[in-house]
Design an enzyme around this catalytic site. Structure first.
Site, mmCIF file in Angstrom:
data_model
loop_
_atom_site.group_PDB
_atom_site.id
_atom_site.type_symbol
_atom_site.label_atom_id
_atom_site.label_comp_id
_atom_site.label_asym_id
_atom_site.label_seq_id
_atom_site.Cartn_x
_atom_site.Cartn_y
_atom_site.Cartn_z
ATOM 1 N N ARG A 24 55.205 -43.811 22.959
ATOM 2 C CA ARG A 24 54.302 -43.389 24.032
ATOM 3 C C ARG A 24 55.062 -43.079 25.317
ATOM 4 O O ARG A 24 54.596 -42.313 26.159
ATOM 5 C CB ARG A 24 53.269 -44.489 24.300
ATOM 6 C CG ARG A 24 52.232 -44.646 23.197
ATOM 7 C CD ARG A 24 51.403 -45.911 23.380
ATOM 8 N NE ARG A 24 50.299 -45.989 22.440
ATOM 9 C CZ ARG A 24 50.410 -46.355 21.187
ATOM 10 N NH1 ARG A 24 51.609 -46.664 20.710
ATOM 11 N NH2 ARG A 24 49.357 -46.396 20.392
ATOM 12 N N ALA A 125 27.972 -29.960 47.692
ATOM 13 C CA ALA A 125 27.344 -30.339 46.418
ATOM 14 C C ALA A 125 27.340 -29.189 45.424
ATOM 15 O O ALA A 125 27.633 -29.367 44.245
ATOM 16 C CB ALA A 125 25.918 -30.831 46.673
ATOM 17 N N GLY A 175 26.754 -33.342 39.077
ATOM 18 C CA GLY A 175 25.849 -34.327 38.495
ATOM 19 C C GLY A 175 26.429 -35.390 37.588
ATOM 20 O O GLY A 175 25.674 -36.242 37.133
ATOM 21 N N CYS A 180 25.455 -40.490 41.143
ATOM 22 C CA CYS A 180 24.797 -39.205 41.402
ATOM 23 C C CYS A 180 23.482 -39.090 40.629
ATOM 24 O O CYS A 180 23.416 -39.426 39.445
ATOM 25 C CB CYS A 180 25.727 -38.066 41.010
ATOM 26 S SG CYS A 180 25.085 -36.436 41.412
ATOM 27 N N THR A 182 21.662 -36.034 41.002
ATOM 28 C CA THR A 182 21.353 -34.616 41.174
ATOM 29 C C THR A 182 20.586 -34.039 39.999
ATOM 30 O O THR A 182 19.605 -33.315 40.174
ATOM 31 C CB THR A 182 22.664 -33.822 41.389
ATOM 32 O OG1 THR A 182 23.248 -34.211 42.624
ATOM 33 C CG2 THR A 182 22.398 -32.325 41.402
ATOM 34 N N ASP A 209 35.899 -33.534 38.417
ATOM 35 C CA ASP A 209 35.373 -34.523 39.354
ATOM 36 C C ASP A 209 34.096 -35.165 38.818
ATOM 37 O O ASP A 209 33.049 -34.530 38.749
ATOM 38 C CB ASP A 209 35.091 -33.841 40.700
ATOM 39 C CG ASP A 209 34.469 -34.779 41.715
ATOM 40 O OD1 ASP A 209 34.550 -36.007 41.517
ATOM 41 O OD2 ASP A 209 33.907 -34.281 42.709
ATOM 42 N N GLY A 260 26.835 -43.042 46.450
ATOM 43 C CA GLY A 260 27.024 -41.621 46.223
ATOM 44 C C GLY A 260 27.011 -40.872 47.544
ATOM 45 O O GLY A 260 26.364 -41.295 48.506
ATOM 46 N N ARG A 277 16.732 -32.249 53.263
ATOM 47 C CA ARG A 277 17.636 -32.705 52.216
ATOM 48 C C ARG A 277 16.962 -33.761 51.366
ATOM 49 O O ARG A 277 16.273 -34.641 51.874
ATOM 50 C CB ARG A 277 18.922 -33.289 52.810
ATOM 51 C CG ARG A 277 19.852 -32.270 53.434
ATOM 52 C CD ARG A 277 21.120 -32.952 53.901
ATOM 53 N NE ARG A 277 21.832 -33.561 52.793
ATOM 54 C CZ ARG A 277 22.775 -32.947 52.083
ATOM 55 N NH1 ARG A 277 23.092 -31.717 52.365
ATOM 56 N NH2 ARG A 277 23.382 -33.577 51.097
ATOM 57 N N GLU A 280 20.107 -37.516 46.549
ATOM 58 C CA GLU A 280 20.608 -37.218 45.203
ATOM 59 C C GLU A 280 21.705 -38.197 44.794
ATOM 60 O O GLU A 280 22.654 -37.841 44.098
ATOM 61 C CB GLU A 280 21.131 -35.777 45.136
ATOM 62 C CG GLU A 280 20.058 -34.730 45.390
ATOM 63 C CD GLU A 280 20.606 -33.320 45.406
ATOM 64 O OE1 GLU A 280 21.693 -33.096 44.818
ATOM 65 O OE2 GLU A 280 19.967 -32.439 46.007
ATOM 66 N N SER A 305 48.862 -43.128 25.570
ATOM 67 C CA SER A 305 48.496 -43.422 24.178
ATOM 68 C C SER A 305 47.729 -42.268 23.564
ATOM 69 O O SER A 305 47.967 -41.873 22.421
ATOM 70 C CB SER A 305 47.650 -44.702 24.128
ATOM 71 O OG SER A 305 48.430 -45.842 24.410
#
Length: 344
Positions: A24, A125, A175, A180, A182, A209, A260, A277, A280, A305
């Site tokens: 490894r 977002a 999402g 989150c 959303t 992300d 979040g 807004r 979310e 691994s």
């Protein structure tokens, strides 16, 4: 309706094992991203970035991530003077970092740029918008040598839009984050592995992300085409993350709170309510962890691994590995049976 495309995420697939590496330790996990230094890029030993969330990355986390071989992205959910102070600390201790901004942050951009900052992350977002494109153009025309990370997007079209606007690095994910909501609130989003696959088709540099729960998910994201992943929850309990530990006398354990970026807590903190807004995101609690370097080192062991199982000596070879789809039964089979059946 029968022709709707299929969206897949981490638990829907597995990597087909190949001829294993002899060790490894032969697996090279390094990755390269554009960065405004003398050579124009930065090489990370570990393909992991800390999330630009208020409860995850400030200057302490940025330094810890760099020392662990990764990179920190400092959040934008603070006063401009606080952001400037964090940047100056990183600059004085020679810590590479991206500073997050919104689409209406010209004053923040100016103050940071005037003190030498040239690495910015446009944090929205849904980054597939003209406002983000205008912000990229503003950065490009006002800061010579600037490097722009932009997102978030989850489709081929969104990634291509940001690339065409001048973004150097694309951040993918709408999402999938652990805090989150959303997808529940808006009905919009894309299963993360499919989002990575689409964005990787056009992005020169891609950050996956959200949705990472362990090293296995990281291996899958890198195989699908991400150059690095961004994690939040896994680092939320570390001492380098902002916030004070909460000690529970009943369990004799400590935990930390993290929220979040679109949660009510963060909206209230930034005075974002009253602007049509929706909330979310949620606020959660995680057990305290030993240190950022311990978390990153443990993840690195798992990544190596995974690379060994498919015979990949580097990330380029890892992307040549193949996936198979798995059923719910196949996923369950891979869990610890003894714990599932409560035996022994």
């Amino acid at each position: 309706m029968e022709n709707l495309p299929l969206g897949l995420t981490y638990d829907d697939v597995l990597l087909r094992p190949g001829k294993s590496l002899e060790s490894r330790s032969l697996a090279d996990t390094s990755t390269t991203l554009p960065y405004p230094n003398k050579v124009g890029y930065i090489t990370l030993k570990v393909p992991i970035l800390s999330a630009n969330m208020a409860d995850i990355t400030e200057q302490g986390m940025a330094a810890a991530m760099y020392n662990a071989g990764g990179l920190g992205i400092i959040h934008r959910f603070c006063r401009i003077d606080h952001a400037l102070a964090m940047w100056l600390i990183c600059k004085q201790t020679y810590t590479p970092v991206f500073m997050s901004i919104g689409v209406n942050d010209k004053e923040r951009i100016t103050l940071l740029a005037d003190t030498g900052c040239k690495a910015f992350c446009i944090d929205v977002a849904n980054g597939y918008s003209d406002a983000v494109a205008r912000t990229i153009e503003y950065l490009r025309t006002t800061i010579p040598g600037v490097v722009v990370m932009a997102g978030n997007v989850a489709t081929r079209e969104g990634a291509l839009f940001l690339m065409s606007a001048g973004a150097d690095i694309i951040k993918a994910g709408i999402g999938p984050g652990s805090c989150c909501t959303t997808r529940l609130v808006t009905g919009c989003g894309m299963p993360q592995l499919s989002a990575i696959a689409e964005c990787a088709e056009v992005a020169h540099y891609l950050i996956a992300d959200g949705g990472i729960r362990g090293s296995g998910d990281i291996v899958k994201a890198l195989t699908m085409g991400a150059d690095a992943v961004m994690i939040g929850k896994l680092l939320a309990g570390t001492p380098e993350a902002p916030g004070k530990p909460i000690y529970n006398t009943l369990t004799a354990s400590s935990s930390k709170i993290y929220s979040g970026s679109a949660s009510k807590k963060q909206q209230d903190k930034c005075d974002m309510n009253g602007k049509n807004r929706t909330t979310e995101g949620v606020t959660a609690q995680v057990q305290c962890a030993e240190s950022t370097i311990k978390v990153v080192t443990d993840l690195l062991k798992g990544i190596r691994s995974g690379m060994s199982y498919v015979g990949a000596q580097n990330l380029a070879e890892l992307r040549m590995a193949s996936f198979i789809r798995v059923t719910q039964s196949g996923y369950t089979e891979g869990l610890p049976h003894a714990l599932l059946n409560n035996t022994m």
